[in-house]
Design a protein around this motif. Sequence first.
Motif, PDB file in Angstrom:
ATOM      1  N   TYR A 121       0.927  -0.729  -0.164  1.00 44.85           N
ATOM      2  CA  TYR A 121       0.043  -0.065   0.021  1.00 44.85           C
ATOM      3  C   TYR A 121       0.691   1.303   0.259  1.00 44.85           C
ATOM      4  N   ALA A 122       1.815   0.951   0.690  1.00 46.33           N
ATOM      5  CA  ALA A 122       2.693   2.513   1.171  1.00 46.33           C
ATOM      6  C   ALA A 122       3.392   2.197  -0.118  1.00 46.33           C
ATOM      7  N   GLN A 123       4.514   1.899  -0.663  1.00 44.20           N
ATOM      8  CA  GLN A 123       5.113   1.258  -2.099  1.00 44.20           C
ATOM      9  C   GLN A 123       3.985   2.218  -3.366  1.00 44.20           C
ATOM     10  N   ASP A 124       2.598   1.701  -3.785  1.00 42.89           N
ATOM     11  CA  ASP A 124       1.782   2.254  -4.248  1.00 42.89           C
ATOM     12  C   ASP A 124       1.660   3.875  -4.067  1.00 42.89           C
ATOM     13  N   ILE A 125       0.992   3.997  -2.809  1.00 47.47           N
ATOM     14  CA  ILE A 125       1.442   5.533  -2.339  1.00 47.47           C
ATOM     15  C   ILE A 125       2.665   6.333  -3.057  1.00 47.47           C
TER      16      ILE A 125
ATOM     17  N   SER B 195       4.741   5.469  -5.203  1.00 48.90           N
ATOM     18  CA  SER B 195       5.335   5.607  -6.822  1.00 48.90           C
ATOM     19  C   SER B 195       4.183   6.838  -7.525  1.00 48.90           C
ATOM     20  N   GLU B 196       3.185   6.975  -6.560  1.00 48.38           N
ATOM     21  CA  GLU B 196       2.664   8.713  -7.251  1.00 48.38           C
ATOM     22  C   GLU B 196       2.971   9.312  -6.924  1.00 48.38           C
ATOM     23  N   ILE B 197       3.929   9.422  -5.927  1.00 45.14           N
ATOM     24  CA  ILE B 197       4.246  10.772  -4.578  1.00 45.14           C
ATOM     25  C   ILE B 197       6.173  11.001  -5.168  1.00 45.14           C
TER      26      ILE B 197
ATOM     27  N   ALA C 193       8.921  14.942  -6.171  1.00 46.05           N
ATOM     28  CA  ALA C 193       8.809  15.141  -5.294  1.00 46.05           C
ATOM     29  C   ALA C 193      10.811  15.937  -4.744  1.00 46.05           C
ATOM     30  N   ALA C 194      11.691  15.965  -5.864  1.00 42.47           N
ATOM     31  CA  ALA C 194      12.565  16.587  -6.393  1.00 42.47           C
ATOM     32  C   ALA C 194      11.837  18.304  -6.527  1.00 42.47           C
ATOM     33  N   ARG C 195      10.804  18.465  -6.825  1.00 43.53           N
ATOM     34  CA  ARG C 195      10.837  19.831  -7.410  1.00 43.53           C
ATOM     35  C   ARG C 195      10.083  20.638  -6.252  1.00 43.53           C
ATOM     36  N   TYR C 196       9.811  19.975  -5.137  1.00 45.82           N
ATOM     37  CA  TYR C 196       8.895  20.006  -3.999  1.00 45.82           C
ATOM     38  C   TYR C 196      10.081  20.458  -2.783  1.00 45.82           C
ATOM     39  N   ASP C 197      11.507  19.433  -2.941  1.00 42.58           N
ATOM     40  CA  ASP C 197      12.344  20.025  -2.349  1.00 42.58           C
ATOM     41  C   ASP C 197      13.315  20.934  -2.548  1.00 42.58           C
TER      42      ASP C 197
ATOM     43  N   ALA D  81       8.657   7.526   2.752  1.00 45.16           N
ATOM     44  CA  ALA D  81       9.805   8.967   3.161  1.00 45.16           C
ATOM     45  C   ALA D  81      11.142   7.845   1.825  1.00 45.16           C
ATOM     46  N   GLY D  82      10.862   7.292   1.405  1.00 45.27           N
ATOM     47  CA  GLY D  82      12.170   6.929   0.180  1.00 45.27           C
ATOM     48  C   GLY D  82      11.610   7.911  -1.071  1.00 45.27           C
ATOM     49  N   ALA D  83      10.116   8.285  -0.915  1.00 47.66           N
ATOM     50  CA  ALA D  83      10.185   8.978  -1.892  1.00 47.66           C
ATOM     51  C   ALA D  83       9.994  10.675  -2.099  1.00 47.66           C
TER      52      ALA D  83
END
Length: 168
Positions: free
Chosen positions: A19-23, A25-27, A31-35, A80-82
């Motif tokens: 479930y978390a891996q699915d989330i 993969s979407e974010i 992520a890098a742009r927001y960082d 957090a990995g994403a």
Amino acid sequence: MSIDDLTIRNARDAELAAYAQDIASEIRPTAARYDRTGEFPFEHFDVLRRKGALGLTVPREHGGQGLSLYETLLVQERIAGASGATALALGWHLMTFFGLSATRVWDKTVFERVCRDAVERGELINVFATERDAGNVVRGFKPTTIARRQGDGYVISGRKAFSTLAPA
């Protein structure tokens, strides 16, 4: 238990990890742009709402998943990995519910409404605990920030050192 991931103890853990891996993969793609920009990741929270993540630590009797701390961390680690920033902000929300669920210090009716709002409408909750002039109210400092009702909302005056989730 998976030989590849020793954090997976049982079928429920495996389900939560997927479930978390699915989330994640979407974010991950944004992520890098927001960082880079420091913008609040509203679209990540849209994903979290759509996937029901805002109710993970809400008690089952109020429509949530009632995850344990271990289960919550399984989910958080993968998100957090994403996006570390998104996982951190989500963590404040999840752990606020986790703590309130354990202590049950709020009025029962109010707590149930806030829980349902998180699960059914994707509302967020957080604790604004650190004040620039007073320190952390959780550690006993008297709050200097004041909220006054005005119309249908509140006007808040004071200075906070930080506030995760504030834009949302």
